[in-house]
Structures are given as C-alpha cells and as structure tokens.
Design an enzyme around this catalytic site. Structure first.
Site, PDB file in Angstrom:
ATOM      1  N   ASP A  25       0.774  -1.129  -0.149  1.00 14.87           N
ATOM      2  CA  ASP A  25       0.094   0.048   0.126  1.00 14.87           C
ATOM      3  C   ASP A  25       0.906   1.250  -0.059  1.00 14.87           C
ATOM      4  OD1 ASP A  25      -1.825   2.111   0.462  1.00 14.87           O
ATOM      5  OD2 ASP A  25      -2.676   1.072   2.249  1.00 14.87           O
ATOM      6  N   VAL A  26       1.026   2.026  -1.032  1.00 14.15           N
ATOM      7  CA  VAL A  26       1.843   2.899  -1.425  1.00 14.15           C
ATOM      8  C   VAL A  26       0.791   4.544  -1.457  1.00 14.15           C
ATOM      9  CG1 VAL A  26       3.779   4.041  -2.464  1.00 14.15           C
ATOM     10  CG2 VAL A  26       3.403   1.924  -2.330  1.00 14.15           C
ATOM     11  N   GLU A  27       0.862   5.284  -0.226  1.00 15.76           N
ATOM     12  CA  GLU A  27       0.107   6.383  -0.531  1.00 15.76           C
ATOM     13  C   GLU A  27       0.695   7.766  -0.154  1.00 15.76           C
ATOM     14  OE1 GLU A  27      -3.843   5.746   1.127  1.00 15.76           O
ATOM     15  OE2 GLU A  27      -3.307   3.691   1.425  1.00 15.76           O
ATOM     16  N   GLN A  28       2.069   7.903   0.095  1.00 17.21           N
ATOM     17  CA  GLN A  28       2.664   9.047   0.718  1.00 17.21           C
ATOM     18  C   GLN A  28       3.944   9.295  -0.140  1.00 17.21           C
ATOM     19  OE1 GLN A  28       3.046   8.252   4.981  1.00 17.21           O
ATOM     20  NE2 GLN A  28       1.304   9.447   5.366  1.00 17.21           N
TER      21      GLN A  28
END
Length: 159
Positions: free
Chosen positions: A54-57
């Site tokens: 999960d890559v969100e930042q």
C-alpha cells in the site's frame, strides 16, 4: 503489526476464504527493514493472496528515493515468496508518482468513482467505495471490482 492478524488469518482459513496481507509503506523508513518486518510476520500458504504493498505518501527524500524503495520492497517480496506482489494506491498518487515506475505488477487502484468507472488505468482491482453494506458488519466496508474471472483470481494466489 495488527494485533488480530493471526486470529483473523486462522478464521479466514477456517471459512475457506482467500487470505491476504498488506503492508502500508512508510516512505521515510528503510524499505529493506520494512520488508523484514513483513516477512517476519507473514507466512504465505498455498491458496493465499500475494503480498500487497500500500503506497500512498510521498517521501521527504524525494520521488526517486520513494520509487527506489518501493521497487526494492517489491523485489524482496517476490524473491522471498515466489509470487508477484500487488501494488495498492490511490488513482491520483499512482498517476502522478508511480505510473511508469512499477510496471508489470498487478495494480489495485482506489478511486471512489463508482463501479467500472476508472478507464485510463490498467487496473487489476478497483476499490470503488468504502460504503458497501455486508450482513453482520455494522459499518460500511470497501467495495472492490476484480478485472477478471474467479479462475484468474485463483491463479494469482500462492501455488
């Protein structure tokens, strides 16, 4: 670490559900240490879903460092588990930061746009809402589409 991880995994297996585990990527921390934490927690068995990153930042060290760390985590996961991981990200984040740098990995895109409305991204999964009602669950849950058949979903799982 999720303190309910083992219990939930055991219960999912008991009910013959496809089990899966994800890692929320911390962009300012060492990617190898992050993967070591994941592999020390997650053991994949036959029939389990591939690891999900999960890559969100963004990283305070810049986009190139973020992309390098993400690619390192994905490579370590694929080498360790023998299965290609899945990348989870929001639509805008993917399009502006990850697109073109993580090609070849299944993409789980979050875009609360309604079912089948993401047309300009080659997604494997589309999380289209967080408000699906499920009997026995008090709050809304994530709604997702899979761009394939049940047989193709099974093919993604650990052999």
């Amino acid at each position: 670490r999720d303190w309910q991880f083992r219990t939930n995994g055991t219960k999912a297996k008991h009910h013959t559900l496809i089990r899966g585990s994800y890692h929320y990527y911390r962009p300012n921390e060492n990617s190898t240490r992050q993967f070591t934490n994941f592999k020390n927690t997650v053991t994949l068995e036959i029939g389990d879903f591939p690891p999900i990153l999960d890559v969100e930042q963004e990283s305070s060290f810049g986009r190139d460092v973020l992309r390098q760390g993400v690619k390192n985590w994905l490579k370590l996961a694929e080498e360790h588990y023998g299965i290609k991981p899945v990348i989870y990200s929001g639509l805008e984040f993917y399009q502006t930061i990850l697109k073109g740098h993580v090609d070849g990995y299944p993409l789980w895109i979050a875009a609360y746009s309604g079912k089948h409305r993401v047309k300009d991204v080659d997604w494997t999964f589309h999380q289209f809402t967080e408000r699906v009602k499920v009997k026995g669950v008090r709050d809304g849950v994530d709604g997702n589409d899979f761009n394939g058949t049940l047989a193709e979903l099974s093919e993604m799982c650990k052999k």
